[in-house]
Design a protein around this motif. Structure first.
Motif, mmCIF file in Angstrom:
data_model
loop_
_atom_site.group_PDB
_atom_site.id
_atom_site.type_symbol
_atom_site.label_atom_id
_atom_site.label_comp_id
_atom_site.label_asym_id
_atom_site.label_seq_id
_atom_site.Cartn_x
_atom_site.Cartn_y
_atom_site.Cartn_z
ATOM 1 N N ALA A 64 13.880 -0.403 35.045
ATOM 2 C CA ALA A 64 14.820 0.336 35.884
ATOM 3 C C ALA A 64 14.025 1.430 36.584
ATOM 4 N N VAL A 65 14.233 1.575 37.892
ATOM 5 C CA VAL A 65 13.550 2.613 38.668
ATOM 6 C C VAL A 65 14.580 3.701 38.967
ATOM 7 N N GLU A 66 14.331 4.868 38.424
ATOM 8 C CA GLU A 66 15.266 5.983 38.550
ATOM 9 C C GLU A 66 14.622 7.112 39.339
ATOM 10 N N LEU A 67 15.372 7.668 40.271
ATOM 11 C CA LEU A 67 14.925 8.825 41.040
ATOM 12 C C LEU A 67 15.028 10.049 40.141
ATOM 13 N N THR A 68 13.901 10.730 39.933
ATOM 14 C CA THR A 68 13.815 11.809 38.949
ATOM 15 C C THR A 68 14.854 12.906 39.161
ATOM 16 N N GLY A 69 14.889 13.504 40.334
ATOM 17 C CA GLY A 69 15.783 14.631 40.573
ATOM 18 C C GLY A 69 17.254 14.285 40.471
ATOM 19 N N GLU A 70 17.609 13.089 40.915
ATOM 20 C CA GLU A 70 19.017 12.690 40.940
ATOM 21 C C GLU A 70 19.449 11.950 39.677
ATOM 22 N N ARG A 71 18.455 11.527 38.871
ATOM 23 C CA ARG A 71 18.754 10.705 37.681
ATOM 24 C C ARG A 71 19.615 9.513 38.082
ATOM 25 N N ARG A 72 19.235 8.872 39.186
ATOM 26 C CA ARG A 72 19.999 7.760 39.749
ATOM 27 C C ARG A 72 19.134 6.512 39.814
ATOM 28 N N LEU A 73 19.689 5.383 39.391
ATOM 29 C CA LEU A 73 19.015 4.095 39.509
ATOM 30 C C LEU A 73 18.898 3.740 40.989
ATOM 31 N N ILE A 74 17.669 3.444 41.449
ATOM 32 C CA ILE A 74 17.473 3.089 42.861
ATOM 33 C C ILE A 74 16.843 1.706 43.031
ATOM 34 N N GLY A 75 16.516 1.048 41.937
ATOM 35 C CA GLY A 75 15.925 -0.280 42.052
ATOM 36 C C GLY A 75 15.385 -0.764 40.733
ATOM 37 N N ASP A 76 14.602 -1.843 40.808
ATOM 38 C CA ASP A 76 14.012 -2.408 39.609
ATOM 39 C C ASP A 76 12.709 -3.123 39.940
ATOM 40 N N VAL A 77 11.849 -3.204 38.931
ATOM 41 C CA VAL A 77 10.583 -3.927 39.041
ATOM 42 C C VAL A 77 10.558 -4.954 37.920
ATOM 43 N N TYR A 78 10.326 -6.191 38.314
ATOM 44 C CA TYR A 78 10.328 -7.333 37.405
ATOM 45 C C TYR A 78 8.895 -7.687 37.018
ATOM 46 N N VAL A 79 8.692 -7.988 35.742
ATOM 47 C CA VAL A 79 7.401 -8.476 35.263
ATOM 48 C C VAL A 79 7.661 -9.685 34.368
ATOM 49 N N ARG A 80 6.934 -10.761 34.646
ATOM 50 C CA ARG A 80 6.935 -11.905 33.721
ATOM 51 C C ARG A 80 5.538 -11.995 33.146
ATOM 52 N N LEU A 81 5.406 -11.593 31.891
ATOM 53 C CA LEU A 81 4.141 -11.605 31.184
ATOM 54 C C LEU A 81 3.899 -13.002 30.620
ATOM 55 N N HIS A 82 2.757 -13.583 30.954
ATOM 56 C CA HIS A 82 2.431 -14.936 30.496
ATOM 57 C C HIS A 82 2.175 -14.945 28.990
ATOM 58 N N ASP A 83 2.232 -16.131 28.410
ATOM 59 C CA ASP A 83 2.021 -16.285 26.972
ATOM 60 C C ASP A 83 0.665 -15.750 26.517
ATOM 61 N N ASN A 84 -0.355 -15.814 27.398
ATOM 62 C CA ASN A 84 -1.690 -15.346 27.018
ATOM 63 C C ASN A 84 -1.824 -13.815 27.045
ATOM 64 N N LEU A 85 -0.794 -13.123 27.497
ATOM 65 C CA LEU A 85 -0.735 -11.658 27.575
ATOM 66 C C LEU A 85 -1.842 -11.063 28.452
ATOM 67 N N ARG A 86 -2.440 -11.884 29.305
ATOM 68 C CA ARG A 86 -3.518 -11.424 30.192
ATOM 69 C C ARG A 86 -3.163 -11.596 31.662
ATOM 70 N N GLN A 87 -2.028 -12.249 31.939
ATOM 71 C CA GLN A 87 -1.596 -12.498 33.313
ATOM 72 C C GLN A 87 -0.102 -12.198 33.408
ATOM 73 N N ALA A 88 0.317 -11.824 34.618
ATOM 74 C CA ALA A 88 1.737 -11.550 34.835
ATOM 75 C C ALA A 88 2.085 -11.832 36.283
ATOM 76 N N GLU A 89 3.380 -12.000 36.501
ATOM 77 C CA GLU A 89 3.945 -12.089 37.846
ATOM 78 C C GLU A 89 4.819 -10.858 38.023
ATOM 79 N N ILE A 90 4.848 -10.322 39.250
ATOM 80 C CA ILE A 90 5.602 -9.097 39.508
ATOM 81 C C ILE A 90 6.561 -9.314 40.672
ATOM 82 N N GLY A 91 7.679 -8.615 40.652
ATOM 83 C CA GLY A 91 8.650 -8.629 41.739
ATOM 84 C C GLY A 91 9.358 -7.283 41.784
ATOM 85 N N PHE A 92 10.077 -7.015 42.860
ATOM 86 C CA PHE A 92 10.692 -5.704 43.010
ATOM 87 C C PHE A 92 11.921 -5.799 43.906
#
Length: 176
Positions: A64-92
């Motif tokens: 969850a991406v929250e704006l500090t001053g407003e304490r408001r959710l403004i978006g999200d960042v997705y991570v899919r961590l691979h089984d090997n824990l050395r690679q990932a996919e990201i989205g936003f």
């Protein structure tokens, strides 16, 4: 995790209405896997699933991406961590009211820093609809290299779309 303007944290139940609101925007949903409107029940289920996952274990995690001053959710960042824990996919995804102000760059940079510096990943990839020029530009500003174009790769919302593939290696991020 925090930046100058943002807090990246685990989702909580109270985030569901805001998640439903920005994911219901047709411009936000246009290149995503969900349809607008994104109703509150879907958002509540999504938030429960997001909160139950771990950023340190293989699988999907959503910050969850929250704006500090407003304490408001403004978006999200997705991570899919691979089984090997050395690679990932990201989205936003970012609420349109907070786009074009550097928040996505700041949030994704913080996640990449954690993935490469704390978790020791070797490689992170990103993929986007080729028509989504703003997401492609963000990936490139972050240092991702365009690695390919998959022609008519995805059938989504009644049409075939091309996908752009991006990759970022640990030394490329760490040496910035």
């Amino acid at each position: 995790m925090a930046t100058d303007r943002l807090i990246l944290r685990r989702f909580r139940a109270s985030d569901a209405p805001v998640l439903a609101a920005y994911r219901s925007d047709p411009d936000v949903a246009r290149y995503q896997s969900w349809d607008a409107p994104f109703d509150r029940e879907k958002a509540e289920t999504a938030v429960r699933n997001f909160a139950a996952s771990s950023p340190d274990e293989a699988g999907h995690f959503q910050y969850a991406v929250e704006l500090t001053g407003e304490r408001r959710l403004i978006g999200d960042v997705y991570v899919r961590l691979h089984d090997n824990l050395r690679q990932a996919e990201i989205g936003f995804t970012l609420d349109p009211a907070y786009q074009r102000r550097g928040f996505a760059f700041e949030a994704v940079s913080a996640v990449l820093d954690r993935l490469f510096r704390v978790q020791g990943l070797h490689r992170v990839t990103g993929e986007c609809d080729a028509r989504n020029t703003r997401s492609a530009a963000l990936l490139e500003r972050l240092g991702f290299q365009r690695e390919g174009l998959l022609r008519q790769q995805t059938f989504i919302k009644g049409e075939w779309t091309d996908d752009l593939l991006y990759g970022l290696l640990a030394p490329e991020w760490l040496d910035r």
